[in-house]
Design a protein around this motif. Structure first.
Motif, PDB file in Angstrom:
ATOM      1  N   LEU A  97       0.829  -1.200   0.000  1.00  7.87           N
ATOM      2  CA  LEU A  97       0.000   0.000   0.000  1.00  7.87           C
ATOM      3  C   LEU A  97       0.868   1.257   0.000  1.00  7.87           C
ATOM      4  O   LEU A  97       0.630   2.203  -0.764  1.00  7.87           O
ATOM      5  CB  LEU A  97      -0.918  -0.006   1.222  1.00  7.87           C
ATOM      6  N   LEU A  98       1.910   1.271   0.838  1.00  6.20           N
ATOM      7  CA  LEU A  98       2.812   2.426   0.898  1.00  6.20           C
ATOM      8  C   LEU A  98       3.596   2.573  -0.410  1.00  6.20           C
ATOM      9  O   LEU A  98       3.827   3.691  -0.879  1.00  6.20           O
ATOM     10  CB  LEU A  98       3.773   2.285   2.072  1.00  6.20           C
ATOM     11  N   ALA A  99       4.027   1.438  -0.985  1.00  3.32           N
ATOM     12  CA  ALA A  99       4.754   1.506  -2.260  1.00  3.32           C
ATOM     13  C   ALA A  99       3.877   2.088  -3.359  1.00  3.32           C
ATOM     14  O   ALA A  99       4.326   2.899  -4.181  1.00  3.32           O
ATOM     15  CB  ALA A  99       5.251   0.110  -2.647  1.00  3.32           C
ATOM     16  N   ASP A 100       2.605   1.707  -3.373  1.00  3.25           N
ATOM     17  CA  ASP A 100       1.673   2.247  -4.363  1.00  3.25           C
ATOM     18  C   ASP A 100       1.465   3.737  -4.145  1.00  3.25           C
ATOM     19  O   ASP A 100       1.414   4.519  -5.100  1.00  3.25           O
ATOM     20  CB  ASP A 100       0.335   1.496  -4.258  1.00  3.25           C
ATOM     21  N   ARG A 101       1.374   4.131  -2.867  1.00  2.00           N
ATOM     22  CA  ARG A 101       1.222   5.555  -2.564  1.00  2.00           C
ATOM     23  C   ARG A 101       2.457   6.344  -3.011  1.00  2.00           C
ATOM     24  O   ARG A 101       2.332   7.456  -3.534  1.00  2.00           O
ATOM     25  CB  ARG A 101       0.996   5.728  -1.053  1.00  2.00           C
ATOM     26  N   ALA A 102       3.640   5.755  -2.809  1.00  2.00           N
ATOM     27  CA  ALA A 102       4.870   6.430  -3.229  1.00  2.00           C
ATOM     28  C   ALA A 102       4.901   6.608  -4.748  1.00  2.00           C
ATOM     29  O   ALA A 102       5.341   7.645  -5.256  1.00  2.00           O
ATOM     30  CB  ALA A 102       6.086   5.629  -2.765  1.00  2.00           C
ATOM     31  N   ARG A 103       4.417   5.613  -5.475  1.00  2.00           N
ATOM     32  CA  ARG A 103       4.388   5.714  -6.935  1.00  2.00           C
ATOM     33  C   ARG A 103       3.414   6.794  -7.406  1.00  2.00           C
ATOM     34  O   ARG A 103       3.666   7.496  -8.383  1.00  2.00           O
ATOM     35  CB  ARG A 103       4.037   4.355  -7.546  1.00  2.00           C
ATOM     36  N   HIS A 104       2.276   6.913  -6.704  1.00  2.00           N
ATOM     37  CA  HIS A 104       1.300   7.933  -7.088  1.00  2.00           C
ATOM     38  C   HIS A 104       1.786   9.340  -6.738  1.00  2.00           C
ATOM     39  O   HIS A 104       1.493  10.293  -7.459  1.00  2.00           O
ATOM     40  CB  HIS A 104      -0.051   7.660  -6.405  1.00  2.00           C
ATOM     41  N   ARG A 105       2.523   9.460  -5.652  1.00  5.63           N
ATOM     42  CA  ARG A 105       3.026  10.780  -5.246  1.00  5.63           C
ATOM     43  C   ARG A 105       4.119  11.268  -6.183  1.00  5.63           C
ATOM     44  O   ARG A 105       4.248  12.466  -6.413  1.00  5.63           O
ATOM     45  CB  ARG A 105       3.567  10.709  -3.822  1.00  5.63           C
ATOM     46  N   ASN A 106       4.914  10.340  -6.679  1.00  3.54           N
ATOM     47  CA  ASN A 106       6.010  10.715  -7.560  1.00  3.54           C
ATOM     48  C   ASN A 106       6.106   9.691  -8.688  1.00  3.54           C
ATOM     49  O   ASN A 106       6.920   8.770  -8.637  1.00  3.54           O
ATOM     50  CB  ASN A 106       7.321  10.777  -6.766  1.00  3.54           C
ATOM     51  N   PRO A 107       5.256   9.830  -9.719  1.00  7.31           N
ATOM     52  CA  PRO A 107       5.225   8.837 -10.800  1.00  7.31           C
ATOM     53  C   PRO A 107       6.557   8.689 -11.527  1.00  7.31           C
ATOM     54  O   PRO A 107       6.875   7.622 -12.049  1.00  7.31           O
ATOM     55  CB  PRO A 107       4.136   9.371 -11.746  1.00  7.31           C
ATOM     56  N   VAL A 108       7.342   9.780 -11.581  1.00  7.14           N
ATOM     57  CA  VAL A 108       8.617   9.723 -12.297  1.00  7.14           C
ATOM     58  C   VAL A 108       9.616   8.860 -11.538  1.00  7.14           C
ATOM     59  O   VAL A 108      10.239   7.946 -12.087  1.00  7.14           O
ATOM     60  CB  VAL A 108       9.183  11.147 -12.511  1.00  7.14           C
ATOM     61  N   GLN A 109       9.755   9.145 -10.246  1.00  7.86           N
ATOM     62  CA  GLN A 109      10.728   8.406  -9.445  1.00  7.86           C
ATOM     63  C   GLN A 109      10.184   7.042  -9.031  1.00  7.86           C
ATOM     64  O   GLN A 109      10.896   6.051  -9.016  1.00  7.86           O
ATOM     65  CB  GLN A 109      11.106   9.221  -8.207  1.00  7.86           C
ATOM     66  N   GLY A 110       8.888   7.009  -8.666  1.00  8.89           N
ATOM     67  CA  GLY A 110       8.254   5.744  -8.313  1.00  8.89           C
ATOM     68  C   GLY A 110       8.872   5.095  -7.086  1.00  8.89           C
ATOM     69  O   GLY A 110       9.407   5.752  -6.197  1.00  8.89           O
ATOM     70  N   TRP A 111       8.795   3.776  -7.054  1.00  7.29           N
ATOM     71  CA  TRP A 111       9.409   3.000  -5.977  1.00  7.29           C
ATOM     72  C   TRP A 111       9.964   1.725  -6.589  1.00  7.29           C
ATOM     73  O   TRP A 111       9.287   1.034  -7.345  1.00  7.29           O
ATOM     74  CB  TRP A 111       8.388   2.667  -4.886  1.00  7.29           C
ATOM     75  N   GLY A 112      11.219   1.420  -6.284  1.00  8.60           N
ATOM     76  CA  GLY A 112      11.923   0.335  -6.957  1.00  8.60           C
ATOM     77  C   GLY A 112      11.283  -1.034  -6.780  1.00  8.60           C
ATOM     78  O   GLY A 112      10.902  -1.421  -5.670  1.00  8.60           O
TER      79      GLY A 112
END
Length: 278
Positions: free
Chosen positions: A33-48
């Motif tokens: 859930l947190l990884a998905d939130r990180a991707r939505h907050r910063n689509p360019v950087q995302g989460w590895g």
């Protein structure tokens, strides 16, 4: 004093399976859930994806350790206990910590809470806890207390002590990996040479304890000799492999440019938390 078979109790409650399974699933779901939130907050950087795969691998190793068929086997056989100990205390922590959960939290928490978390990382208790010697004593040093005193036998007869032992294995293992090779920020983390020395001491201590268990010296383990020696072999070889993987992680996560800055990776202010690589 390790020739008596322990009466572990054959009947286990369904809750002993359901609760660990639910906990591991919730643990993995929270991270996703947190990884998905990180991707939505910063689509360019995302989460590895590698971070996510590592954390989920750690959750899977915990599930293997805490669920059938290993959990019931570990409850009645010292070899199973040692295999469980390796998974909970060494292999799962390595995979979980390499998933960088603190960095993920810093990216997804509101600014005020991220600053609060950074403040906790800077606090004096956190600095004391994150000292390599503290981590070494809590993760490796307590093994001598467990196996050279009646504590192990007590944990096999008392469910509360048994689960506290699991919690200690997991938390102290995560602490040690975080201090030695964690990608997350840590207070006053020493340079790579110091961490390699601490890791070397852990390797030597682990090998010594396993050899003492194999030879039956100083130990207080109520189990047949064959089980004790088999468990010692699992501890010796399994520990070596885990510590080699940890050494590889230390080399892989080492950033020389950052390491030269006072020999430490410092906790990041929340305002720059998003710049940490995923």
């Amino acid at each position: 004093m390790h020739h008596h078979m322990h009466d572990h109790g054959a009947g286990s409650s369904p809750w002993e399976t359901l609760l660990p399974a639910a906990a591991v699933i919730l643990f993995a779901a929270a991270y996703l859930l947190l990884a998905d939130r990180a991707r939505h907050r910063n689509p360019v950087q995302g989460w590895g994806c590698r971070r996510t795969a590592s954390f989920l691998t750690g959750c899977s190793l915990l599930a293997v350790a805490l669920l059938p068929p290993l959990a019931p086997f570990a409850h009645g056989d010292f070899r199973g206990h040692m295999a469980q100990h390796m998974l909970i205390g060494m292999y799962a922590p390595l995979a979980l910590v390499l998933g960088a959960p603190v960095t993920l939290l810093l990216r997804t928490l509101p600014t005020a809470r991220a600053r609060a978390l950074t403040g906790v990382l800077h606090s004096r208790p956190a600095r004391a806890l994150a000292h390599p010697v503290t981590a070494l004593v809590l993760s490796t040093g307590t093994l001598a207390v467990l196996y050279f005193t009646p504590l192990y036998n007590a944990t096999m007869n008392q469910p509360v002590l048994h689960w506290l032992m699991h919690a200690h294995f997991l938390l102290s293992g995560c602490l040690f990996v975080w201090v030695i090779a964690g990608p997350d920020p840590a207070p006053a983390r020493p340079g790579v040479p110091t961490r390699l020395v601490v890791l070397g001491i852990a390797v030597a201590a682990h090998a010594t304890i396993s050899q003492l268990i194999y030879g039956g010296f100083l130990i207080d383990i109520h189990a047949p000799i064959g089980q004790v020696q088999g468990g010692a072999e699992i501890m010796y070889y399994g520990g070596d492999i885990a510590e080699l993987l940890l050494a590889a992680a230390l080399v892989a996560t080492w950033r020389p440019a950052r390491n030269r800055q006072h020999g430490a990776d410092r906790p990041l202010p929340s305002g720059v938390a998003g710049t940490v690589a995923g």
